[in-house]
Design a protein around this motif. Structure first.
Motif, PDB file in Angstrom:
ATOM      1  N   VAL A  22      37.913   0.478  14.646  1.00  0.00           N
ATOM      2  CA  VAL A  22      37.280   0.627  13.338  1.00  0.00           C
ATOM      3  C   VAL A  22      35.889   0.004  13.397  1.00  0.00           C
ATOM      4  O   VAL A  22      35.740  -1.188  13.699  1.00  0.00           O
ATOM      5  N   TYR A  23      34.855   0.817  13.099  1.00  0.00           N
ATOM      6  CA  TYR A  23      33.479   0.344  13.151  1.00  0.00           C
ATOM      7  C   TYR A  23      32.839   0.250  11.770  1.00  0.00           C
ATOM      8  O   TYR A  23      31.822  -0.413  11.614  1.00  0.00           O
ATOM      9  N   ALA A  24      33.412   0.911  10.775  1.00  0.00           N
ATOM     10  CA  ALA A  24      32.839   0.878   9.434  1.00  0.00           C
ATOM     11  C   ALA A  24      33.935   1.182   8.419  1.00  0.00           C
ATOM     12  O   ALA A  24      34.993   1.733   8.761  1.00  0.00           O
ATOM     13  N   VAL A  25      33.667   0.820   7.169  1.00  0.00           N
ATOM     14  CA  VAL A  25      34.585   1.091   6.064  1.00  0.00           C
ATOM     15  C   VAL A  25      33.795   1.774   4.959  1.00  0.00           C
ATOM     16  O   VAL A  25      32.720   1.297   4.563  1.00  0.00           O
ATOM     17  N   ALA A  26      34.320   2.898   4.469  1.00  0.00           N
ATOM     18  CA  ALA A  26      33.622   3.701   3.467  1.00  0.00           C
ATOM     19  C   ALA A  26      34.330   3.600   2.128  1.00  0.00           C
ATOM     20  O   ALA A  26      35.566   3.550   2.055  1.00  0.00           O
ATOM     21  N   GLN A  27      33.535   3.610   1.056  1.00  0.00           N
ATOM     22  CA  GLN A  27      34.069   3.601  -0.306  1.00  0.00           C
ATOM     23  C   GLN A  27      32.923   3.845  -1.278  1.00  0.00           C
ATOM     24  O   GLN A  27      31.785   3.448  -1.001  1.00  0.00           O
ATOM     25  N   GLY A  28      33.217   4.522  -2.394  1.00  0.00           N
ATOM     26  CA  GLY A  28      32.186   4.717  -3.403  1.00  0.00           C
ATOM     27  C   GLY A  28      32.283   6.051  -4.100  1.00  0.00           C
ATOM     28  O   GLY A  28      33.139   6.892  -3.795  1.00  0.00           O
ATOM     29  N   GLY A  29      31.369   6.270  -5.039  1.00  0.00           N
ATOM     30  CA  GLY A  29      31.333   7.505  -5.812  1.00  0.00           C
ATOM     31  C   GLY A  29      30.718   8.650  -5.021  1.00  0.00           C
ATOM     32  O   GLY A  29      29.740   8.466  -4.290  1.00  0.00           O
ATOM     33  N   LEU A  30      31.282   9.835  -5.190  1.00  0.00           N
ATOM     34  CA  LEU A  30      30.880  11.019  -4.422  1.00  0.00           C
ATOM     35  C   LEU A  30      29.864  11.844  -5.199  1.00  0.00           C
ATOM     36  O   LEU A  30      29.990  12.051  -6.406  1.00  0.00           O
ATOM     37  N   LEU A  31      28.831  12.302  -4.477  1.00  0.00           N
ATOM     38  CA  LEU A  31      27.816  13.191  -5.048  1.00  0.00           C
ATOM     39  C   LEU A  31      27.941  14.551  -4.378  1.00  0.00           C
ATOM     40  O   LEU A  31      27.827  14.664  -3.155  1.00  0.00           O
ATOM     41  N   THR A  32      28.173  15.598  -5.187  1.00  0.00           N
ATOM     42  CA  THR A  32      28.301  16.945  -4.645  1.00  0.00           C
ATOM     43  C   THR A  32      27.140  17.851  -5.013  1.00  0.00           C
ATOM     44  O   THR A  32      26.952  18.899  -4.391  1.00  0.00           O
ATOM     45  N   ASN A  33      26.375  17.486  -6.043  1.00  0.00           N
ATOM     46  CA  ASN A  33      25.279  18.340  -6.519  1.00  0.00           C
ATOM     47  C   ASN A  33      25.763  19.762  -6.795  1.00  0.00           C
ATOM     48  O   ASN A  33      25.112  20.745  -6.436  1.00  0.00           O
TER      49      ASN A  33
ATOM     50  N   LYS B 258      28.405  26.496  -8.718  1.00  0.00           N
ATOM     51  CA  LYS B 258      27.095  26.250  -8.132  1.00  0.00           C
ATOM     52  C   LYS B 258      27.267  25.384  -6.893  1.00  0.00           C
ATOM     53  O   LYS B 258      27.937  24.354  -6.930  1.00  0.00           O
ATOM     54  N   ASN B 259      26.648  25.816  -5.791  1.00  0.00           N
ATOM     55  CA  ASN B 259      26.717  25.130  -4.508  1.00  0.00           C
ATOM     56  C   ASN B 259      28.167  25.029  -4.029  1.00  0.00           C
ATOM     57  O   ASN B 259      28.990  25.863  -4.383  1.00  0.00           O
TER      58      ASN B 259
ATOM     59  N   ALA C  14      32.793  19.536  -0.936  1.00  0.00           N
ATOM     60  CA  ALA C  14      32.203  18.665   0.076  1.00  0.00           C
ATOM     61  C   ALA C  14      31.031  17.942  -0.559  1.00  0.00           C
ATOM     62  O   ALA C  14      30.336  18.494  -1.414  1.00  0.00           O
ATOM     63  N   GLY C  15      30.833  16.695  -0.162  1.00  0.00           N
ATOM     64  CA  GLY C  15      29.759  15.916  -0.751  1.00  0.00           C
ATOM     65  C   GLY C  15      29.363  14.751   0.134  1.00  0.00           C
ATOM     66  O   GLY C  15      29.851  14.583   1.249  1.00  0.00           O
ATOM     67  N   ARG C  16      28.483  13.938  -0.374  1.00  0.00           N
ATOM     68  CA  ARG C  16      27.924  12.811   0.374  1.00  0.00           C
ATOM     69  C   ARG C  16      27.967  11.552  -0.492  1.00  0.00           C
ATOM     70  O   ARG C  16      27.807  11.626  -1.714  1.00  0.00           O
ATOM     71  N   ILE C  17      28.158  10.423   0.174  1.00  0.00           N
ATOM     72  CA  ILE C  17      28.075   9.118  -0.485  1.00  0.00           C
ATOM     73  C   ILE C  17      26.924   8.369   0.169  1.00  0.00           C
ATOM     74  O   ILE C  17      27.059   7.873   1.294  1.00  0.00           O
TER      75      ILE C  17
END
Length: 365
Positions: A133-144, A157-158, A162-165
Motif C-alpha cells: 500500500v503506497y497511498a490511501v484515497a478518500q473524498g468527494g467525486l467530481l464527474t462534470n 451529459k458527459n 467515471a470521475g476524478r477526485i
C-alpha cells in the motif's frame, strides 16, 4: 565593419541549429525515475438512488464487511440499498513523492450504477504492483456530468459513471531514491536513435570537459559522475538536463485512413516519379412514377412506371513530375496542383512507396 558583417553572417548560420535544439530533459529521462501505477477497490456512498442494483452482489458484500469492521453486525440478505456503488480507483504515484504528498485519483464504476455524481469515496488503500500500500484515497467525486430520466426519456451529459477526485489520495509509503549515492547514471531516450544518443554524449562531454558520457546502444547514454560532483548527484542532473541538443529522426510518413490525416516528416525524399490523378463518378438514381386513371373513371388501374437516371462524370486528371530529391514542400505543392484531397493523397503516397520512389518509412494507422 568587415568584422561586424562576418559576425552577423556567423550568427545567421547558427540560428537554424539553435531553433531546432531541445533540452535533454525533454527527450530523455533517467533510469528508474518514472511514475508508478496504483490501483484499489472501494465504495462510493451518498448516491441519490443511482448506485448499483440488487443484481450486483459484490457491492452488498463489501458494504457488509465495512459495517462489520465498524462494529455493526447485519445480515447481508437484508441489505437492499441503491445509494452505494462499487468502483475501481487508480492513480499515478510520481517519482520522489514524500509522505503526505497528495495525488489525483480516477474512479470508475464496476457494477451497473447509473451515475456516480455527488458520491463520496470511502477510504480506499491503493497498492502497487508489489502488493504494498503506497497511498490511501478518500473524498468527494467530481464527474462534470449528469444523468436524469424517466420511463420514456433520459437526458445525459458527459460520462456519469467515471470521475476524478483532485488531490484525493495521500501518499503513505515513499519510493526508494534511485539516484542516491550513485556514481553512474543511465539516461534513456524517449525515441531511441543512434545520432541523437551520440549528440547527447558529445554535448555532455563538452560541457563537463571530460569523457564522462558514452553510448553503447541507441536507446541510452551511460554517464559517470564527474569528480567535481561526487556526492552532489542532484546538482549534476540539474546542470546536465539543461543542455540542448538537436535530435535526429528517421524519414517517416504516417497515414490514418479512418480520419484522412497525413503526417510527413521533414527528412522524407522522393525519387523522380510521375503522378497522375483523376476520378470517375457514376451516379444511378431511381425515380419511379405512379400512373393512375382519371378521377371517377370506371376503367383503368394504378401502375408504377420505373424510371432510372444515369450520370457519368470524370474529373480531368493531371500529370505531375516529382524530381529526384524533392523535399516535403515540393511534394505538397505538386500534389496540391493536381487538386487531390487528403484521402486521395493517402492512395498516391502508398502508390509512390510501392513504386520504390519514396525514401521513407510508410506507417498506416
Amino acid at each position: 565593419m568587415t568584422k561586424k558583417i562576418i559576425c552577423i553572417v556567423a550568427l545567421l548560420l547558427t540560428l537554424p541549429q539553435l531553433a531546432l535544439a531541445i533540452r535533454i530533459k525533454d527527450i530523455a529521462s533517467f533510469d528508474g525515475v518514472r511514475d508508478n501505477q496504483l490501483i484499489g477497490y472501494g465504495l462510493i456512498v451518498g448516491l441519490n438512488g443511482t448506485g448499483d442494483s440488487d443484481q450486483t452482489k459484490f457491492p452488498v458484500q463489501s458494504l457488509a464487511n465495512v459495517l462489520e469492521r465498524m462494529g455493526i453486525t447485519v445480515n447481508r440478505d437484508d441489505i437492499k440499498v441503491k445509494n452505494v456503488a462499487a468502483v475501481m480507483v487508480t492513480a499515478e504515484l510520481p517519482p520522489f513523492s514524500k509522505q503526505g504528498t497528495r495525488v489525483d485519483v480516477l474512479v470508475s464504476s464496476l457494477g451497473d450504477a447509473k451515475s456516480l455524481a455527488g458520491g463520496t469515496l470511502l477510504m480506499t488503500p491503493l497498492k502497487g504492483a508489489d502488493g504494498q500500500v503506497y497511498a490511501v484515497a478518500q473524498g468527494g467525486l467530481l464527474t462534470n456530468s449528469f444523468s436524469y430520466g424517466g420511463q420514456a426519456a433520459t437526458a445525459q451529459k458527459n460520462h456519469p459513471t467515471a470521475g476524478r477526485i483532485p488531490n484525493g489520495a495521500l501518499v503513505e509509503r515513499e519510493l526508494p531514491n534511485v539516484l542516491a549515492d550513485r556514481s553512474q547514471l543511465r539516461l534513456n531516450l524517449h525515441q531511441p536513435d543512434f545520432t541523437t544518443a551520440t549528440r547527447i554524449a558529445r554535448a555532455v562531454n563538452e560541457q563537463f570537459k571530460a569523457g564522462v558520457a558514452s553510448c553503447n546502444d541507441p536507446g541510452s547514454v551511460v554517464i559517470s559522475l564527474p569528480d567535481a560532483y561526487q556526492g552532489r548527484v542532484v546538482e549534476f542532473v540539474a546542470d546536465m538536463e539543461r543542455l540542448e541538443v538537436r535530435p535526429d529522426n528517421p524519414a517517416k510518413v504516417v497515414l490514418n485512413e479512418r480520419t484522412g490525416t497525413i503526417v510527413i516528416g521533414e527528412n522524407v525524399r522522393i525519387d523522380t516519379v510521375a503522378v497522375s490523378h483523376g476520378n470517375l463518378t457514376l451516379l444511378i438514381k431511381e425515380t419511379p412514377r405512379v400512373s393512375q386513371p382519371q378521377p371517377l373513371s370506371r376503367t383503368g388501374e394504378t401502375v408504377v412506371v420505373p424510371r432510372t437516371g444515369i450520370k457519368v462524370s470524370e474529373e480531368s486528371g493531371g500529370l505531375a513530375v516529382l524530381r529526384e530529391g524533392a523535399s516535403i514542400g515540393d511534394v505538397v505543392r505538386a500534389l496540391n496542383a493536381l487538386g487531390v484531397t487528403p484521402r486521395d493523397l493517402i492512395g498516391i503516397l502508398q502508390a509512390i512507396k510501392a513504386a520504390g520512389a519514396m525514401q521513407a518509412e510508410l506507417s498506416v494507422i
